[in-house]
Write a protein that holds these residues in place. Structure first.
Motif, PDB file in Angstrom:
ATOM      1  N   THR A 114      44.159  41.267  41.931  1.00 24.54           N
ATOM      2  CA  THR A 114      45.463  41.181  41.269  1.00 24.54           C
ATOM      3  C   THR A 114      45.326  41.315  39.748  1.00 24.54           C
ATOM      4  O   THR A 114      46.023  42.092  39.118  1.00 24.54           O
ATOM      5  CB  THR A 114      46.145  39.835  41.612  1.00 24.54           C
ATOM      6  N   ASP A 115      44.446  40.522  39.185  1.00 28.75           N
ATOM      7  CA  ASP A 115      44.232  40.585  37.738  1.00 28.75           C
ATOM      8  C   ASP A 115      42.751  40.526  37.433  1.00 28.75           C
ATOM      9  O   ASP A 115      42.012  39.758  38.050  1.00 28.75           O
ATOM     10  CB  ASP A 115      44.944  39.414  37.045  1.00 28.75           C
ATOM     11  N   LEU A 116      42.353  41.333  36.479  1.00 30.40           N
ATOM     12  CA  LEU A 116      40.946  41.395  36.084  1.00 30.40           C
ATOM     13  C   LEU A 116      40.934  41.661  34.587  1.00 30.40           C
ATOM     14  O   LEU A 116      41.518  42.638  34.120  1.00 30.40           O
ATOM     15  CB  LEU A 116      40.258  42.539  36.837  1.00 30.40           C
ATOM     16  N   MET A 166      50.298  28.946  35.307  1.00 32.21           N
ATOM     17  CA  MET A 166      49.639  29.001  36.607  1.00 32.21           C
ATOM     18  C   MET A 166      50.426  28.290  37.705  1.00 32.21           C
ATOM     19  O   MET A 166      50.022  28.279  38.852  1.00 32.21           O
ATOM     20  CB  MET A 166      48.223  28.410  36.514  1.00 32.21           C
ATOM     21  N   HIS A 209      47.801  37.580  32.130  1.00 34.68           N
ATOM     22  CA  HIS A 209      48.386  38.417  33.173  1.00 34.68           C
ATOM     23  C   HIS A 209      49.908  38.450  33.107  1.00 34.68           C
ATOM     24  O   HIS A 209      50.550  39.086  33.927  1.00 34.68           O
ATOM     25  CB  HIS A 209      47.896  37.972  34.557  1.00 34.68           C
ATOM     26  N   ASN A 211      46.450  42.043  30.825  1.00 34.41           N
ATOM     27  CA  ASN A 211      45.007  41.992  31.102  1.00 34.41           C
ATOM     28  C   ASN A 211      44.209  42.933  30.194  1.00 34.41           C
ATOM     29  O   ASN A 211      43.238  43.539  30.627  1.00 34.41           O
ATOM     30  CB  ASN A 211      44.714  42.357  32.567  1.00 34.41           C
ATOM     31  N   ARG A 257      41.797  37.028  39.107  1.00 31.12           N
ATOM     32  CA  ARG A 257      42.825  36.252  39.792  1.00 31.12           C
ATOM     33  C   ARG A 257      43.226  37.022  41.035  1.00 31.12           C
ATOM     34  O   ARG A 257      43.502  38.226  40.975  1.00 31.12           O
ATOM     35  CB  ARG A 257      44.032  36.078  38.865  1.00 31.12           C
TER      36      ARG A 257
END
Lengths: 490, 277
Positions: B83-85, A289, A197, A234, B37
């Motif tokens: 949010t994130d995939l 993270m 991300h 992503n 996420r």
């Protein structure tokens, strides 16, 4: 691109050279990088090296004698115009020095911090041949890049007029970013696809904040954006979209810089106990993270007695991270002696200053755990050095009967990585080595499939940021040439 | 991107989310998973894809709100975005005409079993699905499973619905009754362990879809490692499906428990926040 000897013959350079005798230049002692106090810094994530002041940088720049044939440049995988940027620093033209760096490097502030200069440019410095310390090229590189960033006046390198040809980059680590930077300068329409991300690859998930702050990376990434590079997070090429999809969308060239994703383990008893993990996992949790931050949802073990297995930069990053997360005993366990450690000298030095315990000539042979499956002890075998192996380093040999048991509550395995199998598995016809790395023509970085080029750890199996960047540059130059030959692009 | 198109509560703690993800919808196959996420401080967690609609460009996720991250995901509403995939990840289920297949699923494991049942049927198998849950309220996707399977056996621990007993009781009934060529099991690790022990006794080849802890989901971290046939495998790139009889479930259970203390603390924080409103 400037012509080295023409640049060197320019009046300002000639005048500058004559302003000080070579002997005087050679007599100046090498600058010492100012750094945070070891006791203070071991408790936080602040960047350890503070950078040179303008005064220190100018003085250090004077040490460079501006050789007619700058051997330092031959040691640089991305061929930075080293004497030119150093002389620009000497005359106080710091912003110009930064521009010179950006001609060949997409990430100068990063390289100035993480390159193993002692094995590259600095190893080739004329001073070394005379038995003196080399010019601190890395520190000066960082200085110029930082100066520009902190001035807020960030120059965007010139790019050629857009040629409309779409190029895909797989992975946004150092190889991909360096490739993207050069291709966009040639005028291509470049899109970088990133699986995670965040953009930056190992620079973000791997290298800790105290060695390479994220905002430093982001500024360099934004510079690429300003040059016209597009980023898509992503998105895993080979999974989310296929090579066929890319072709169908009109992409004419693909550069694979997907990195060495797969961590290696030692395959010894007890290695899957809770509290034992790869350095990739540990560093990803903390760096990408932000797991040490109480506001982050991602957990991380904060061990008190932490052993890191390995002697590379990643091992140093892990052990120093463990110290910052509150370890009382943060240990490096390495099977050879300190001399054979692949880590940068500065990292080993910093680690020692901070109180890291070095247990060299020790190799774990078993991990023991409690009823909950949590690691509690580690049995290590004492080693001694035998004959040199294929890498030229003396290979470690077991000392029969000499083992000891060490108390640990967390173990980080940092013994190397294997290539990420996602791309190689998903692209048919790509030739691989038995280790799973992609086979390329060493000169051009082109794979068996003409439109696909590759570089960095997916080709090398596990190297450095700067070698990956060198591959990216090389691939960009040869893909440009290949596309020109193919379609007459100019 | 990643917008939630529809949401349905299967129970208090279990929701179905239909998420806009055209590229994943197009690329995914039965057995694949995604990493999601939620929020800038969110954790990356794996979730097996329960369904996809290529035309609409959506995928379906079924979420059981057990931890902080799954709760944050489950609380998203229609119109919110994840949010994130990223995905699809993992290897797809190996589908062929095996003959008779028993699909043993428990809890939210039923959701990822749905596309597998569909694919197995399409390949010409006779599919007997054993759907298990602790109690009636936790039975999900019953109607869909019934219409896809040749036979559906519902089991509840407390006997509040279907037959009383564990998933293994249902599976054993079938094994005693007829020749079975393959068993596929998805559910809590402890359940898959017992299904595996049972089918081993009957010598029925069995595939389990493992749900380990992951960070990146692309092979980078090794958090998901399991021992299969004495060798270390990564669930994210080598799996998620493995020969169940070769999987060291005890080790897997031990590793799944690794972050329990953190999870408890985080849940306490979350419920405190909820109360404070």
């Amino acid at each position: 691109m400037p012509n080295i000897s023409e640049e060197r013959s320019k009046p300002w350079r000639v005048e500058l050279r004559q302003s000080m005798k070579v002997k005087e230049r050679m007599a100046i002692p090498r600058v010492v990088m100012p750094s945070l106090d070891p006791v203070y810094r071991a408790q936080n994530n602040e960047e350890v090296n503070l950078g040179l002041t303008p005064e220190l940088a100018v003085l250090e720049a004077k040490r460079c004698i501006d050789c007619p044939e700058p051997t330092c440049m031959t040691g640089c995988p991305v061929n930075i115009y080293i004497p030119q940027f150093i002389k620009q620093i000497e005359i106080g033209e710091f912003a110009e020095a930064a521009k010179t760096l950006k001609m060949t490097s997409a990430l100068p502030a990063v390289c100035g911090r993480v390159c193993p200069q002692e094995k590259q440019c600095e190893a080739k410095c004329i001073h070394v041949r005379t038995g003196k310390d080399p010019v601190a090229i890395g520190h000066l590189e960082r200085f110029a890049a930082d100066y520009e960033r902190e001035s807020g006046n960030i120059s965007v390198p010139e790019v050629a007029a857009p040629n409309g040809i779409k190029i895909a980059v797989v992975g946004s680590g150092p190889a991909g970013l360096s490739f993207a930077g050069d291709m966009v300068k040639f005028g291509y329409d470049v899109t970088v696809f990133e699986a995670l991300h965040e953009i930056g690859g190992v620079l973000k998930y791997g290298i800790p904040e105290f060695r390479l702050p994220n905002d430093v990376i982001d500024v360099e990434i934004n510079n690429l954006r300003d040059m016209g590079v597009k980023f898509m997070t992503n998105c895993i090429v080979g999974r989310t979209i296929s090579m066929e999809d890319l072709k169908a969308e009109g992409y004419q060239g693909v550069f694979v810089g997907s990195g060495a994703g797969l961590p290696r383990f030692m395959n010894i008893k007890g290695e899957n106990l809770v509290g034992i993990m790869s350095s990739n996992e540990y560093l990803t949790r903390v760096n990408l993270m932000d797991a040490a931050n109480p506001e982050s949802d991602t957990p991380v073990f904060k061990g008190k007695k932490v052993a890191v297995i390995g002697g590379g930069n990643t091992a140093m990053d892990s052990v120093r991270t463990a110290l910052r997360l509150g370890a009382e005993r943060a240990m490096i366990v390495y099977r050879r002696s300190e001399e054979e450690m692949p880590a940068r000298i500065e990292e080993v030095h910093h680690a020692k200053e901070e109180g890291i315990i070095f247990m060299t000539l020790r190799n774990p042979i078993e991990f023991l755990g409690n009823e909950q499956g949590r690691v509690t002890h580690m049995i290590v075998q004492e080693m001694e050095l035998g004959e040199p192996d294929a890498s030229g380093r003396r290979s470690p040999v077991e000392k029969p009967g000499c083992t000891e048991t060490i108390e640990v509550d967390e173990v980080i395995i940092s013994v190397g990585v294997s290539p990420n199998p996602l791309i190689p598995r998903s692209v048919e016809g790509l030739q691989l080595t038995k280790w799973g790395t992609i086979v390329v023509d060493e000169e051009t970085m082109q794979t068996d499939i003409p439109m696909i080029f590759a570089g960095g750890d997916i080709v090398r199996g596990g190297a450095t940021v700067i070698l990956a960047m060198g591959d990216g540059r090389k691939a960009a130059a040869s893909m440009h040439e290949w596309l020109q030959g193919k379609s007459g692009v100019s | 991107m990643n917008k939630i198109i529809s949401k349905e509560y299967f129970s208090d703690k279990v929701v179905r989310l239909e998420v806009e993800a055209p590229l994943i919808a197009k690329a995914r196959k039965a057995g694949h998973f995604v990493i999601v996420r939620v929020g800038e401080k969110g954790e990356r967690i794996p979730l097996t894809i329960a369904d996809a609609d290529v035309e609409k460009g959506t995928i379906t996720l079924v979420v059981q709100m057990t931890g902080v991250s799954s709760t944050k995901l489950g609380k998203l509403e229609v119109g919110d975005s994840i949010t994130d995939l990223v995905g699809p990840l993992g290897k797809a289920t190996h589908i062929e005409n095996f003959g008779t297949v028993v699909c043993a699923c428990g809890g939210v494991g039923t959701a990822p079993m749905l596309p597998i049942v569909r694919a197995l049927k399409k390949a010409g198998n006779k599919v007997i699905t054993v759907l298990a849950a602790r109690t009636k309220e936790l039975i999900i996707l019953e109607e869909q499973m019934r219409s896809l399977s040749d036979e559906l056996i519902v089991m509840t621990d407390d006997g509040s619905y279907g037959n009383k007993g564990l998933v293994t009781n249902g599976v054993e009934k079938v094994l005693n009754r007829e020749k079975v060529d393959l068993c596929v099991t998805i559910g809590p690790a402890i359940m898959m362990k017992f299904v595996s022990l049972l089918t081993k006794k009957y010598n029925i080849p069995t595939v389990a879809s493992l749900n380990t802890i992951m960070v990146d989901g692309t092979g980078m971290c090794g958090a998901c490692r399991v021992t299969v046939g004495g060798k270390v495998k990564f669930v994210c790139v080598d799996g998620p499906e493995f020969d169940a009889h070769q999987v060291d479930f005890d080790e897997m259970l031990m590793r799944l428990g690794g972050y329990k203390d953190f999870e408890r603390e985080e849940m306490e924080k979350l419920s405190k926040l909820d109360k404070e409103g």
